[in-house]
Design an enzyme around this catalytic site. Structure first.
Site, PDB file in Angstrom:
ATOM      1  N   SER A  58       1.002   6.641   2.437  1.00 25.08           N
ATOM      2  CA  SER A  58       1.603   7.388   3.285  1.00 25.08           C
ATOM      3  C   SER A  58       2.976   7.923   2.713  1.00 25.08           C
ATOM      4  O   SER A  58       3.512   7.289   1.963  1.00 25.08           O
ATOM      5  CB  SER A  58       1.878   6.834   4.776  1.00 25.08           C
ATOM      6  OG  SER A  58       0.555   6.329   5.490  1.00 25.08           O
ATOM      7  N   ASN A  87      -5.588   6.372  16.152  1.00 22.48           N
ATOM      8  CA  ASN A  87      -6.993   6.444  17.347  1.00 22.48           C
ATOM      9  C   ASN A  87      -7.468   7.932  17.557  1.00 22.48           C
ATOM     10  O   ASN A  87      -8.599   8.116  17.884  1.00 22.48           O
ATOM     11  CB  ASN A  87      -6.729   5.590  18.541  1.00 22.48           C
ATOM     12  CG  ASN A  87      -6.790   4.055  18.379  1.00 22.48           C
ATOM     13  OD1 ASN A  87      -6.436   3.554  17.253  1.00 22.48           O
ATOM     14  ND2 ASN A  87      -6.697   3.413  19.372  1.00 22.48           N
ATOM     15  N   GLN A 140       0.925  -1.396   0.195  1.00 21.38           N
ATOM     16  CA  GLN A 140      -0.216   0.014   0.075  1.00 21.38           C
ATOM     17  C   GLN A 140       0.812   1.396  -0.024  1.00 21.38           C
ATOM     18  O   GLN A 140       1.674   1.400   0.882  1.00 21.38           O
ATOM     19  CB  GLN A 140      -0.822  -0.024   1.288  1.00 21.38           C
ATOM     20  CG  GLN A 140      -1.848   1.297   1.274  1.00 21.38           C
ATOM     21  CD  GLN A 140      -2.652   1.326   2.854  1.00 21.38           C
ATOM     22  OE1 GLN A 140      -1.981   0.590   3.797  1.00 21.38           O
ATOM     23  NE2 GLN A 140      -3.749   2.031   2.908  1.00 21.38           N
ATOM     24  N   GLY A 141       0.794   2.106  -1.279  1.00 26.52           N
ATOM     25  CA  GLY A 141       1.894   3.033  -0.993  1.00 26.52           C
ATOM     26  C   GLY A 141       0.896   4.455  -0.917  1.00 26.52           C
ATOM     27  O   GLY A 141       0.674   5.286  -1.834  1.00 26.52           O
ATOM     28  N   GLU A 147     -10.970  -1.062   5.383  1.00 23.14           N
ATOM     29  CA  GLU A 147      -9.648  -1.512   6.165  1.00 23.14           C
ATOM     30  C   GLU A 147     -10.262  -1.430   7.723  1.00 23.14           C
ATOM     31  O   GLU A 147     -10.016  -2.282   8.452  1.00 23.14           O
ATOM     32  CB  GLU A 147      -8.553  -0.426   6.011  1.00 23.14           C
ATOM     33  CG  GLU A 147      -7.430  -0.656   6.870  1.00 23.14           C
ATOM     34  CD  GLU A 147      -6.444   0.290   6.460  1.00 23.14           C
ATOM     35  OE1 GLU A 147      -6.716   1.309   5.979  1.00 23.14           O
ATOM     36  OE2 GLU A 147      -5.326   0.134   7.076  1.00 23.14           O
TER      37      GLU A 147
END
Ligand SMILES: Cc1cc2nc3c(=O)[nH]c(=O)nc-3n(C[C@H](O)[C@H](O)[C@H](O)COP(=O)(O)OP(=O)(O)OC[C@H]3O[C@@H](n4cnc5c(N)ncnc54)[C@H](O)[C@@H]3O)c2cc1C
Ligand SMILES: Cc1cc2nc3c(=O)[nH]c(=O)nc-3n(C[C@H](O)[C@H](O)[C@H](O)COP(=O)(O)OP(=O)(O)OC[C@H]3O[C@@H](n4cnc5c(N)ncnc54)[C@H](O)[C@@H]3O)c2cc1C
Lengths: 382, 398
Positions: free
Chosen positions: B129, B384, B126-127, B244
């Site tokens: 961030s 969070n 997963q690219g 997700e």
């Protein structure tokens, strides 16, 4: 009542802080960790030159007669810098056991050597089954004339791999969990029958498994009463807990500082993340936890000298509970507020988090001490 | 209201439980129980076992290998899988890019990629961030410039999980910088073998290598690897992040770890008393179990509501699942540390084929690294704090 340092204590603090600022930034620390023993010989010599290795000992033995406040000052600086050298193992634990439990002759022989940096010690007490109970000793010491023959295995001996001599608790009489019948023996690390396996610990320090197979210890290396060493062992570990509390405070203080710096510089959503109120509140909670911890570290330093062992033990347990909890909160939040960066080996904050976590597991975690305190009637009991 | 599983659901649970008992290779099960990371080979082996059974991608459309199970059965399946404990199929493929491709991709892309994702023939990463774009993902700076029938991609991704194994990376890249930041982003599928891609490892505090930096330097990506429409990538990304979050409570994993805690606490003794018989410890364990039960019921409510909700619109309650799920998982790692006691201390780097003896009981060595590593779950997948912002926004309205 006076919470301020004396002039002499302030000078000590300044010189230690300066030494660590000059030679113990995080990059250096990571380099020292890669040296053969996992710490820096050069810094060890520097500590000796500054007199740190002689600090708690009497002047008659080349020491400076420093007390828990002096120790606290040094340990806090070490905590901030994540110092790797075996100061706790050699000076506080090993040296402390000799200082408080040894004969005049034993002190005269060994303490000056510690002071000069030539003798490194370790304290072997944990066994596979003992958990945090210092009196749970299965390693045996059998009398053989004036000597003793030691057999058993000790675990997680801090800096046991680089120590020249190891202080070992072993049972001379009684059954495994009796408080009486425990002796303390000074064992040459290279004596026949001693084998050691060193390894890194989770916080980047070193420890060893130490196996003793028919290791002979002569009378001159029996420390104190061979059937009554527990009181001294408990006293010295309480002093060590006070020292660890100060180290933890140094580490927490540094984590808060790094976190606050990060909140002021990291930008997301076109603003520094420190402008988010939740994070402001979180850092104030960290500050509160730190200062509550600091207060208890001071309390521990004061009470480490308490003559009544029961009072001393309660106070130290109380401090260990607070330090464990504060350390956990400050550590977890420091990582959290750094985001992904806090999870990496490249940054100091994660290492500080790991160190305070491991300090909690040394000589009993917060829950262990809470139970001990509760079992003895709590702190406020009349 | 009847909160019990139906007979059919119970029969289904027994069936999948039996399958996991017999089909999961023992060596993988042991690693999972002991808290070691499964290797790439382990994951490939296990994914193919699942795929052969037709269970690799239960939640996908039936035409692409899905099972057509009800949301409750999906939940049971996942819960049993986590409790086995078996490795979860690689999320980047089956839970993230797969659903994006079957929802927004063209027929060619579906045919080309979906079967290979299901069988873990292609390892995806997963690219999203970047160093400057974490919680504020939309501020990402990686650019994709159109040149003939290629995009030329330049930029840097970071925290890319398991990119060291990856065949493909799905990337968010800016295709229009003249508009509002969310509106100029496109979703690209990039072959990791393309010249110009460099992967640099990042070591995490537990000593592991699970994340990486990925540098993209004039990387040529054929235009047929654009998903959906140019500049609509943010919509697809939000869809993906929503998915997700739903799976992130990982209740089965917490159940499995509590079981482990209970077992080890029966072996570890304080004096002659097993730790599990010490009231203080028992109560702490029970308190975590209560939280977990509440979360499970919340999760089931979300699951039950799922069939009634508009597709692709995640329930705001999914933020509860993320927050409580991560907190409970972290609490279980703290319990494990407590069981291990002084033997949390020795450090054993995880290396394939390493067979030195461990120091202390052999189950102790993963306790501290797991505790350290699990701090990540309150940071990734929308931290969070971000999740609480989402809840606050939902209940406060501003
Ligand atoms: C182990 C690991 C694996 C990862 N894997 C991947 C991956 O495979 N692919 C990928 O694309 N990314 C991945 N990530 C990245 C992850 O999604 C980001 O770390 C996350 O989005 C947070 O961004 P950041 O690290 O830049 O922290 P920042 O966004 O800089 O946040 C720093 C702190 O500020 C807080 N904060 C930020 N904004 C707000 C706000 N508005 N209000 C209150 N608090 C706020 C955060 O909660 C955090 O505590 C991974 C991260 C980790 C740690
Ligand atoms: C791996 C990874 C996982 C992530 N997972 C999530 C995730 O699960 N959920 C998530 O929302 N983001 C996640 N983010 C990214 C980050 O939270 C988004 O960039 C941000 O929430 C949207 O900002 P926006 O206002 O530009 O977008 P918008 O398109 O305006 O909004 C998108 C959504 O984000 C919410 N949002 C906007 N601003 C804020 C804010 N300041 N605080 C909290 N929420 C806000 C909105 O309510 C809306 O639901 C993730 C990032 C990475 C890298």
């Amino acid at each position: 009542m006076d919470f301020d340092l004396s002039e002499e204590q302030r000078l000590l603090k300044d010189s230690v802080d300066r030494l660590m600022a000059d030679r113990y930034d995080f990059e250096n620390r990571q380099r020292y960790a890669k040296e053969p023993e996992g710490w820096s010989r050069a810094l060890w010599s520097a500590y000796a030159e500054l007199g740190l290795l002689a600090l708690p000992f009497d002047e008659a033995h080349g020491g400076f007669g420093g007390g828990p406040v002096e120790t606290m000052t040094i340990m806090e600086a070490f905590g901030r810098s994540l110092a790797l050298e075996p100061y706790l193992a050699t000076v506080i634990l090993g040296g402390g056991l000799l200082h408080h439990g040894g004969s005049e002759e034993q002190k005269a022989t060994h303490l000056p050597q510690i002071a000069s940096g030539d003798l490194r010690l370790a304290f072997a007490h944990t066994e596979r089954q003992s958990r945090y109970d210092l009196f749970d000793v299965g390693t045996t010491a059998q009398r053989d004339g004036g000597s003793f023959i030691l057999n058993g295995q000790k675990s997680v001996v801090l800096h046991g791999d680089s120590a020249d001599k190891i202080l070992v608790t072993a049972r001379v009489a009684g059954s495994r969990r009796d408080r009486d019948g425990i002796g303390l023996f000074l064992v040459d690390a290279n004596a026949p029958g001693v084998s050691r396996r060193g390894y890194p610990t989770q916080d980047g320090q070193r420890a060893a498994e130490v196996t003793l197979e028919s290791v002979r210890v002569d009378a001159e290396n029996v420390i104190g009463n061979p059937e009554g060493a527990l009181p001294v062992v408990e006293k010295v570990t309480d002093i060590a807990i006070a020292a660890l509390a100060a180290e933890a405070i140094g580490a927490m203080d540094e984590m808060l500082k790094l976190t606050v710096d990060y909140l002021k510089t990291r930008k997301q959503f076109n603003t520094t993340i420190g402008s988010f109120q939740v994070l402001q509140h979180r850092s104030s909670e960290m500050f509160i936890a730190l200062e509550q911890g600091r207060s208890m570290a001071m309390f521990a330093a004061m009470m480490a000298q308490e003559q009544n062992p029961e009072e001393r033990r309660k106070a130290i347990s109380a401090a260990k509970v607070q330090i464990g909890r504060s350390g956990r909160f400050v550590g977890q939040q420091a990582v959290q507020l750094h985001g992904g960066v806090g999870m990496t080996m490249e940054y100091k904050v994660g290492h500080l988090f790991k160190r305070v976590t491991m300090i909690d597991t040394l000589f009993g975690d917060a829950d262990h001490h809470l139970s001990k305190l509760a079992e003895t009637g709590g702190l406020m009991a009349a | 209201m009847d909160l019990r599983f139906t007979d059919e659901e119970l029969a289904f649970r027994d069936e999948v439980r039996e399958f996991f008992r017999t089909a999961l290779p023992d060596s993988i099960r042991r690693k999972m129980i002991e808290g070691h990371h499964p290797s790439k080979d382990d994951l490939v082996t296990w994914s193919r076992i699942l795929n052969a059974k037709g269970w690799a991608v239960p939640h996908w459309p039936v035409e692409w290998g899905g099972t057509g199970w009800s949301p409750v059965k999906q939940y049971i399946f996942r819960d049993e899988l986590q409790q086995a404990p078996a490795p979860e199929p690689l999320a980047f493929g089956v839970s993230m890019v797969g659903p994006v491709i079957y929802t927004f991709g063209n027929e060619d892309q579906k045919r080309r990629f979906l079967p290979r994702i299901a069988n873990l023939d292609d390892w995806w990463c997963q690219g999203f961030s970047e160093p400057g774009a974490g919680s504020d993902l939309a501020s990402l700076k990686t650019t994709a410039r159109r040149e003939g029938d290629h995009y030329i991609v330049n930029g840097q991704k970071t925290w890319t999980t398991l990119a060291q194994h990856a065949d493909w990376i799905f990337c968010l890249a800016r295709t229009d910088s003249s508009v509002k930041k969310q509106e100029g982003i496109s979703f690209l599928l990039i072959d990791m073998k393309t010249p110009g891609i460099t992967v640099r490892p990042i070591q995490t505090i537990d000593g592991g290598h699970e994340v990486n930096e990925v540098f993209l330097d004039d990387v040529r990506v054929p235009v047929e690897n654009l998903v959906g429409q140019e500049n609509k990538g943010w919509d697809y990304a939000k869809f993906l992040l929503g998915n997700e979050r739903v799976g992130i409570a990982r209740i089965g994993i917490s159940k499995a770890r509590l079981k482990r805690v209970r077992e080890l606490a029966s072996v570890e003794r304080i004096g002659d008393v097993p730790l599990i018989e010490i009231p203080r410890f028992r109560e702490k364990l029970a308190a975590v179990e209560v939280e977990l039960k509440a979360l499970e019921m919340t999760q089931l409510r979300v699951v039950a509501a799922e069939s009634r909700r508009e597709k692709g619109k995640p329930d705001p309650a999914s933020s509860i699942l993320k927050i409580k799920g991560s907190e409970i998982q972290q609490a279980t790692t703290e319990l494990l540390m407590e069981v291990v006691g002084p033997f949390a201390m020795p450090y054993h780097p995880e290396e394939e084929g390493r067979n030195e003896p461990t120091d202390g009981p052999d189950w102790a060595s993963t306790a501290a690294p797991t505790y350290f590593n699990w701090r990540k779950i309150s940071i990734y997948g929308g931290s969070n704090e971000i999740q609480k912002n989402i809840i606050a926004k939902a209940i406060l309205g501003f």
